[in-house]
Design an enzyme around this catalytic site. Structure first.
Site, short mmCIF file in Angstrom:
data_model
loop_
_atom_site.label_atom_id
_atom_site.label_comp_id
_atom_site.label_asym_id
_atom_site.label_seq_id
_atom_site.Cartn_x
_atom_site.Cartn_y
_atom_site.Cartn_z
N LYS A 22 0.84 -1.21 0.00
CA LYS A 22 0.00 0.00 0.00
C LYS A 22 0.87 1.25 0.00
CE LYS A 22 -2.90 2.65 3.15
NZ LYS A 22 -4.13 2.85 2.38
N HIS A 691 -18.54 10.08 -5.76
CA HIS A 691 -17.26 9.40 -5.94
C HIS A 691 -16.30 10.20 -6.80
CE1 HIS A 691 -20.24 6.36 -4.86
NE2 HIS A 691 -19.25 5.84 -4.17
#
Ligand code: GLN
Ligand code: ZN
Length: 751
Positions: A22, A691
């Site tokens: 990540k 979004h």
């Protein structure tokens, strides 16, 4: 036939024990490291994993389940099926990430949930311009890495049937599966390339085989695997299924020439005699989706029974370890007793190896078996799993506890009390998580501020969100949820029966990880959980403030849940805790409560036959959670993240006074579906997509409202964005909501 192996897992987590991937991805996207650095990080993570698997004693290790973003996207790349808008970018990392995340001018692939899990994959797009071709570089590089370490590597590839079933066709008249004939030669090529490298077994993942398939689809399965197994130059083929029973697909796939089948014996049952004869069976007896330690005695019994059905048997996890945290090591804050009941990824690998040793000779593993059995017994007897007051309360519930007065009666009282205009405006709950909010959370964790200071800072946030909404002219306000790290974890941290981990991260999509709480015991609410914040917000304004809670189904869906009782029972326990919270909010002067169920669709069983039972208990749990308040109190719910077709009737069954749904991206179709299901309550179809950072214009929102009015009429229509605003910035939220309020005003004027 290639020698069968004995011990494996179906796939591996990718993000690393400390979310190294990540962090590397985010550094790469921020331009702080280059493609080589990112590749090196990935290689290091894989090497570490491979060495761990070897040390544990697995004699077949999955290779290729690593991904920089998503394995379905990797498959699109491997078979040359990225849509033409990404033309020319196929070989570059930036092209790959463009398909995953979009760019200024390129829309990304759509993202949706992987079967009934909380992992999201990128939906392949197949159309007239798709021409499949093999690009195996990623898989071969990972294979070579494993072979270089002298490991018994088993390449894992998403199978052609599942790949196409998950795809969407850009040609209206053609189902994705109809491309199978064009796709198969690519897989045949790939099998040859793997055989060239001396690979003994290849795993083709076909989880779609555990879903309901039509006869013509089963025919595709038969034809595809007959063709693949007829390839001259290939490794032995293991078809891996997981998340349920193969059902009618089992005889079909077993009758082809594939050498092996992986079956999920945790979510599915043992097949009948005869059908597995002659096959190498990879028996998924260690749960790859949940975190409980395996009942080893039971697993050995199962393995014995499979031995009689198949030509050879390997011990395995039920599915990839993608869905559980990396390791329990380092979870020092979990209480030792609870810890002894658990197995995360690394511990599951050890269980697989142990089961294999025990299979060879029971005395090999006697001590470990005894300790695992003791843990299973201790868990069963633990008082936290059986709290009399919770059990008695559940046992004494009646139908009346799950029913409110007729909706019209409620509507009358609420209209009078709330005095809202037609087309009332509101939001879904969260406001932007500002740097100040994050800092307050970090400062608390590091002990730099005390509780009183934390409360002061949260109150400041709440006050500013309330003032903003008043200025904007919204009708129903919210407190903004600044105190919530996550809409499930926030409640799990305060309820008895839940534990939270410090490092139990699971990939949700790309670089996004979640840390699901562990629901291990009977659920009880020692104290109110939200009243201090929402009550404070209400004290600041004369407008109604909507109190925000998370519903029982969503709390279950986003937690690891106890497996010793039916989910329905666990859902009711959570529902009682939420119910008590709604009643406390009402007593504190809050006139509207919203119980969010964004995961209602996610838990829907894969097989249609199992759906009615699920929908029944899910709806009943929601109603239990929301029927404790007076008629005057307006109950809202919110649903998102999905196509609602399969759950429309359940939505109506929730009997919430107002339901807000994600609709901006799917147009307003959901409204007609709801009408058809006889839904007659308040409805707020999201009028813009949160979004994206784009600010919708007044005219655009007004247009959506007019379209919605055609379906539902002004008496029932609410005006809201399509989800919470926590991931957005304050400036764009302010601008968007200003336009939303103005659009509502304009359309009201036309009524
Ligand atoms: N009330 C939550 C929020 O606004 C709902 C989030 C969701 O639907 N996932 O953030
Ligand atoms: Zn939402």
């Amino acid at each position: 036939m290639t020698t069968p192996f004995t011990t494996t897992v179906l796939g591996l987590p990718r993000i690393g024990p400390d979310r190294e991937l990540k962090r590397a991805l985010e550094r790469y996207w921020a331009g702080r490291i280059d493609a080589d650095d990112l590749a090196a990080e990935g290689a290091a993570l894989r090497e570490r994993q491979l060495l761990e698997l070897r040390a544990a004693g697995l004699d077949s290790v999955p290779v290729g389940t690593f991904s920089l973003y998503d394995h379905v996207l990797d498959t699109s790349v491997m078979v040359g099926a990225l849509p033409s808008r990404f033309e020319g970018t196929l070989d570059s990392l930036d092209g790959y990430f463009a398909a995953a995340r979009g760019t200024e001018d390129l829309a990304p692939l759509e993202m949706t949930k992987w079967f009934d899990t909380n992992y999201h994959y990128l939906v392949p797009e197949i159309g007239a311009d798709t021409s499949f071709s093999l690009h195996p570089e990623k898989l071969l590089a990972e294979l070579d890495q494993a072979l270089g370490l002298d490991l018994p590597a088993r390449p894992v590839v998403l199978g052609p049937v599942t790949f196409l079933k998950l795809a969407k066709s850009t040609e209206r008249s053609r189902m994705p599966l109809s491309w199978i004939e064009q796709l198969l030669p690519v897989y045949v090529d790939l099998l040859g390339r793997l055989a060239d490298r001396g690979v003994g077994w290849v795993q083709l993942d076909e989880p779609t085989l555990v879903t309901d398939l039509a006869p013509n689809e089963l025919e595709v399965v038969r034809a595809a695997y007959t063709a693949l197994s007829a390839a001259q130059h290939r490794p032995a083929i293991l078809v891996a299924s997981y998340f349920g029973d193969l059902g009618p697909a089992l005889p079909v796939i077993a009758a082809t020439g594939v050498e092996g089948l992986a079956i999920d014996l945790v979510a599915g049952a043992l097949p009948d005699d005869g059908i597995l004869a002659g096959k190498h069976v990879v028996a998924g007896v260690v749960d790859g989706r949940n975190v409980w330690r395996t009942d080893l005695g039971r697993a050995v019994e199962l393995l014995d029974r499979v031995e009689h059905l198949a030509s050879s048997v390997a011990v395995s996890t039920s599915c990839s370890l993608l869905h559980v945290p990396y390791t329990l090591a380092g979870e020092d804050a979990l209480d030792a007793e609870l810890c002894s009941w658990l197995a995360f990824g690394a511990e599951k690998v050890a269980e697989v190896a142990l089961l294999d040793r025990a299979r060879q000779d029971g005395s090999n593993a006697a001590a470990e078996f005894a300790s695992a059995a003791a843990a299973v017994t201790a868990r069963r007897a633990d008082p936290r799993l059986h709290r009399d007051e919770v059990r008695e309360r559940l046992a004494s519930l009646t139908e009346a506890d799950r029913r409110r007065s007729h909706a019209d009666v409620r509507r009358g009282r609420q209209d009078e009390l709330l005095g809202l205009p037609p087309l009332p405006t509101t939001t879904i709950g969260s406001y932007p998580q500002t740097p100040q909010i994050r800092r307050a959370r970090v400062d608390t964790r590091l002990g730099r501020i005390d509780r009183a200071e934390y409360v002061r800072r949260m109150r400041r946030e709440i006050e500013s969100v309330i003032r903003l909404q008043e200025q904007l002219g919204l009708d129903v306000l919210v407190h903004g949820e600044p105190e919530r790290n996550d809409m499930v974890q926030y409640f799990a941290e305060q309820l008895d029966g839940f534990a939270t981990t410090s490092n139990g991260w699971v990939q949700s999509y790309g670089s996004r990880c979640v840390r699901p709480p562990i629901l291990f015991g009977d659920v009880a609410r020692p104290a109110p959980m939200t009243v201090e914040w929402i009550g404070y917000a209400q004290s600041l304004t004369d407008h109604p403030v909507k109190g925000m809670l998370t519903g029982p189904v969503t709390i279950l869906a986003w937690s690891f849940v106890r497996d010793d009782q039916p989910l329905a029972e666990t859902a009711d326990q959570v529902a009682l805790a939420i119910r008590d919270e709604t009643v406390d909010l009402e007593a504190a002067g809050v006139r509207i409560v919203q119980v969010d169920e964004p995961a209602l669709r996610e838990l829907l069983p894969l097989r249609a036959a199992d759906r009615p039972d699920y929908l029944r208990w899910a709806v009943e749990a929601f109603r239990l959670a929301t029927s404790g308040v007076q008629d005057d109190t307006q109950v809202h719910t919110h649903l998102c993240y999905s196509e609602f077709g399969d759950v429309i009737e359940a939505i109506a069954g929730l009997d919430a006074d107002v339901t807000s749904v994600e609709a901006a991206r799917s147009r307003m179709e959901v409204l007609d579906d709801l009408n058809e299901a006889g839904f007659d309550l308040g409805i707020g179809p999201g009028v813009y997509d949160i979004h994206s950072p784009r600010v919708p214009s007044v005219e655009e929102i007004a247009g959506s409202l007019r379209a919605a009015l055609a379906s539902v009429g002004s008496r029932r229509l609410w005006v809201n964005p399509d989800c919470g605003l926590k991931t957005r910035g304050t400036a764009e939220v302010t601008a968007s909501l200003r336009n939303l309020v103005e659009a509502a005003r304009r359309v009201r004027g036309e009524l």
